[in-house]
Enzyme design. Structure first.
Site, mmCIF file in Angstrom:
data_model
loop_
_atom_site.group_PDB
_atom_site.id
_atom_site.type_symbol
_atom_site.label_atom_id
_atom_site.label_comp_id
_atom_site.label_asym_id
_atom_site.label_seq_id
_atom_site.Cartn_x
_atom_site.Cartn_y
_atom_site.Cartn_z
ATOM 1 N N TYR A 1 0.842 -1.204 0.000
ATOM 2 C CA TYR A 1 0.000 0.000 0.000
ATOM 3 C C TYR A 1 0.873 1.249 0.000
ATOM 4 O O TYR A 1 0.639 2.188 -0.776
ATOM 5 C CB TYR A 1 -0.931 -0.035 1.224
ATOM 6 C CG TYR A 1 -1.792 1.187 1.378
ATOM 7 C CD1 TYR A 1 -2.814 1.462 0.475
ATOM 8 C CD2 TYR A 1 -1.598 2.071 2.434
ATOM 9 C CE1 TYR A 1 -3.610 2.583 0.612
ATOM 10 C CE2 TYR A 1 -2.385 3.187 2.583
ATOM 11 C CZ TYR A 1 -3.393 3.443 1.670
ATOM 12 O OH TYR A 1 -4.175 4.565 1.813
ATOM 13 N N GLU B 1 -11.847 5.400 4.827
ATOM 14 C CA GLU B 1 -11.248 6.130 5.951
ATOM 15 C C GLU B 1 -12.255 6.253 7.089
ATOM 16 O O GLU B 1 -11.894 6.157 8.261
ATOM 17 C CB GLU B 1 -10.741 7.504 5.518
ATOM 18 C CG GLU B 1 -9.553 7.471 4.579
ATOM 19 C CD GLU B 1 -8.263 6.936 5.185
ATOM 20 O OE1 GLU B 1 -8.168 6.770 6.419
ATOM 21 O OE2 GLU B 1 -7.330 6.671 4.410
ATOM 22 N N TRP C 1 -5.754 0.457 10.071
ATOM 23 C CA TRP C 1 -5.897 0.568 8.621
ATOM 24 C C TRP C 1 -5.643 -0.792 7.964
ATOM 25 O O TRP C 1 -6.224 -1.101 6.927
ATOM 26 C CB TRP C 1 -4.957 1.634 8.073
ATOM 27 C CG TRP C 1 -5.069 1.799 6.587
ATOM 28 C CD1 TRP C 1 -4.113 1.538 5.661
ATOM 29 C CD2 TRP C 1 -6.231 2.222 5.846
ATOM 30 N NE1 TRP C 1 -4.603 1.781 4.389
ATOM 31 C CE2 TRP C 1 -5.895 2.209 4.488
ATOM 32 C CE3 TRP C 1 -7.504 2.624 6.205
ATOM 33 C CZ2 TRP C 1 -6.784 2.569 3.481
ATOM 34 C CZ3 TRP C 1 -8.399 2.979 5.195
ATOM 35 C CH2 TRP C 1 -8.036 2.950 3.859
#
Length: 190
Positions: free
Chosen positions: A26, A48, A56
Site C-alpha cells: 500500500y 477512511e 488501517w
C-alpha cells in the site's frame, strides 16, 4: 538514514510501511499517489470513515469485500441502498459491520448526488499548494489534522456528509496525494 526506515527488503520507506507486507504494498503503490475521480475518492473517503477506531490494516485486508458489498463505491448505486441492503451489509463478514458507518456511507453517497460541484473537485480544493509544507523528518512530525482538513470536514458536514471529521479527512488527503507526508529518507519522498 534511520534504520527503522529500511525494510527487510532493503527498501527505505516510512516506518509504518515496514510493519506488514500489506502495508509495504500500500505504501509503495498507493499512499500519497494523486488520485482523482468521484468513485475513487468516494471509496477512499468511505474506507477512511470505516477505519475510524480500527487499524488501517483491517480495512486494507477487507477492501475487496467492501468493494463488492458497496457496489464498487459508485455513489449513484450506493445512494439507492435501502433497509434490505443495510441488513445484507450487517450480515457480511467480508466488511466491518458497523451500523453507524454503513448508514453514513449510504447517506454520504446521497450527499454526493446533491453536490453542485464534482466530488473530486470539492475535495481537491482543500489541498494545500504543493511545496508549501516542509517534509516530515519522522512520523512524529506528521500531524493528525491540519487547517485544510478541518475546513474540509466542516464543509462536508455542512453538505450532509457524516463520519468525516478532520482526522478522517486528513488521512484521506494523505492517502490520495493531496498532501505528501512521506518522511525524509523514504524512497517515495519527492
Amino acid at each position: 538514514m534511520s534504520p527503522e526506515l529500511v525494510g527487510a527488503d532493503g527498501l527505505a520507506r516510512c516506518a509504518w510501511g515496514n510493519t506488514a507486507p500489506d502495508y509495504a504494498a500500500y505504501h509503495d503503490d498507493e499512499w500519497g499517489v494523486p488520485l482523482r475521480g468521484e468513485t475513487e475518492l468516494f471509496e477512499r473517503l468511505s474506507l477512511e470513515a470505516f477505519q475510524s477506531g480500527l487499524s488501517w490494516l483491517t480495512i486494507l485486508r477487507k477492501r475487496e469485500g467492501f468493494r463488492r458489498a458497496f457496489a464498487g463505491f459508485v455513489p449513484e448505486h450506493v445512494a439507492t441502498f435501502g433497509d434490505d441492503d443495510v441488513a445484507r451489509l450487517l450480515a457480511d463478514t467480508a466488511i466491518v459491520r458497523n451500523r453507524a458507518k454503513i448508514l453514513a456511507t449510504i447517506a454520504n453517497a446521497r450527499a454526493v448526488a446533491r453536490l453542485d460541484v464534482p466530488l473530486d473537485e470539492l475535495l481537491w480544493s482543500f489541498a494545500p499548494d504543493c511545496g508549501t509544507r516542509p517534509r516530515p523528518r519522522t512520523m512524529a512530525d506528521v500531524p493528525a489534522t491540519t487547517p485544510e482538513s478541518v475546513a474540509m470536514a466542516k464543509t462536508l458536514k455542512k453538505r450532509g456528509f457524516s463520519f468525516v471529521g478532520p482526522t478522517t479527512c486528513y488521512a484521506m488527503m494523505q492517502a490520495t496525494g493531496m498532501v505528501d507526508d512521506h518522511v525524509a529518507g523514504c524512497f517515495r519522498a519527492g
